[in-house]
Enzyme design. Sequence first.
Site, PDB file in Angstrom:
ATOM      1  N   HIS A 219       0.934  -1.258   0.177  1.00  0.00           N
ATOM      2  CA  HIS A 219       0.005   0.090   0.147  1.00  0.00           C
ATOM      3  C   HIS A 219       0.983   1.280  -0.134  1.00  0.00           C
ATOM      4  CE1 HIS A 219      -3.681  -2.513   0.508  1.00  0.00           C
ATOM      5  NE2 HIS A 219      -4.081  -1.714   0.693  1.00  0.00           N
ATOM      6  N   SER A 223      -0.356  -0.531  -5.698  1.00  0.00           N
ATOM      7  CA  SER A 223      -0.142  -1.690  -6.717  1.00  0.00           C
ATOM      8  C   SER A 223       0.315  -1.579  -8.266  1.00  0.00           C
ATOM      9  CB  SER A 223      -1.796  -2.387  -7.118  1.00  0.00           C
ATOM     10  OG  SER A 223      -2.321  -2.614  -5.899  1.00  0.00           O
ATOM     11  N   LYS A 247     -14.946  -7.997  -8.989  1.00  0.00           N
ATOM     12  CA  LYS A 247     -13.996  -8.877  -9.817  1.00  0.00           C
ATOM     13  C   LYS A 247     -13.263 -10.060  -9.300  1.00  0.00           C
ATOM     14  CE  LYS A 247     -10.389  -8.132 -13.295  1.00  0.00           C
ATOM     15  NZ  LYS A 247      -9.258  -7.168 -13.972  1.00  0.00           N
ATOM     16  N   ASP A 248     -12.664  -9.868  -8.088  1.00  0.00           N
ATOM     17  CA  ASP A 248     -12.064 -10.629  -7.114  1.00  0.00           C
ATOM     18  C   ASP A 248     -13.055 -11.909  -6.655  1.00  0.00           C
ATOM     19  OD1 ASP A 248      -9.583  -9.750  -7.592  1.00  0.00           O
ATOM     20  OD2 ASP A 248      -9.728  -8.671  -5.675  1.00  0.00           O
ATOM     21  N   GLU A 291       5.568 -33.932  -1.685  1.00  0.00           N
ATOM     22  CA  GLU A 291       4.575 -33.510  -2.337  1.00  0.00           C
ATOM     23  C   GLU A 291       4.999 -32.914  -3.553  1.00  0.00           C
ATOM     24  OE1 GLU A 291       1.743 -34.730  -1.499  1.00  0.00           O
ATOM     25  OE2 GLU A 291       0.862 -33.497  -0.382  1.00  0.00           O
TER      26      GLU A 291
END
Length: 438
Positions: A219, A223, A247-248, A291
Amino acid sequence: MSFSWAKAYEPKHPFMRWMDERLPLPRLVYGAIGGGYPVPRNLNYWWNFGVLAGIFLTIQIVTGIVLAMWYFASADHAFTSVEHIMRDVNAGWLIRYAHMNGASFFFIVTYIHIFRGLFYGSYKAPRELVWMLGLVIYLLMMATAFMGYVLPWGQMSYWGAQVITGFFSAFPLVGEPIRVWLLGGYAPDQAALSRFFSLHYLLPFVIAAVVVLHIWALHIPGSGNPTGVDVKDERDTLPFHPFYTAKDGWFAAAFLGLYAIVTYYAPNYLGHPDNYIPANPLATPAHIVPEWYFWPFYAILRSFTVDFIFPAKLWGVLAMFLSILLLFFLPWLDKSPVRSGSYRPVFKRFFWLLVADVVILGYIGGAPISPARVAIGQIAAAYYFLHFLVILPLVSRFETPLPLPASITDSVLHGEKAEAAPAGQKPRHGSVATAAAE
């Protein structure tokens, strides 16, 4: 990055005003993810995976807490306690499968998030610390996942712990004492299981704390965006809410749908069948593998087969650790002034070669050893280091980037007619509106 359009937080409800005066938590949330946080208007769907990673971290913490209520960290009873959760606890199978597959999906979205950062130059100034904190989260995820893999105390859990902790014994003098200290003995047993369970429970909360730092650091500069162009004014941004929350939100719902399908219909597809066999120190599995999300690094480890000054095992362990640590130095290895790979034609080609190389390493790391696979793994491992230590610095120095857009807004419009500027305000220089006016 703050502009005049970003509305100040004004609580309307009496309780919220009372709360804001004494503990301004709503104000903090509003400034972090609400209408008070301006975000570049051109973010594409590759930027959704950061939010998805946070969602899967939450899923892992919640399901992990529930599982810990029933799990018994005992070398004699750990395996049977997992079977009890699966068979006898109400919805225990769902919680266990959600946790098990949630780890895989957490790594899937994190890997996509990392490669998005690599392509769009998210490690470049002024976001170096954001990138490094993200890598710290990734390392903590790897430690947490390894310890969690040990807890079912199946065959692959036991022998995975034996092999992975055995890496430390490759270091001269200090290696074996470190391994004994980690395990609490000379082989995985009750002491190792107890401390791995304790750390596996604790580390997700440490990850959550570093995620807060990661978001806080993000922040400060704001971004990034697909063009890599800095925000010029308020027309280059949108409020995070409601535009990006919507949107997210729908993208997360779609991705969680895929996660639900795997959890319900193919819950063991990403696991190993040997882990449904109780741990047996006297029976070594034919093919010991970690894994799937560790396979590329396991392939790098296995690529060293010849002793040269030091044992091959030591070279393999050093290369495996270095393959992650060198990512911390990307801000200084890539000196190109252009952030986004979209405007770097040579870099873009080598980036996709790197993606293919990591996929090949992943296949080699999960496949049984053969002379041909070892040779392919050695070539792929060599290219991995060549990309970051040689190719990337040279490309960043000699590449001629494509012309960048004048602003984020211009990149969004793509030559379409710009909206009329507010009364009394002239269109910005270099914009489509300016060109039309001229």
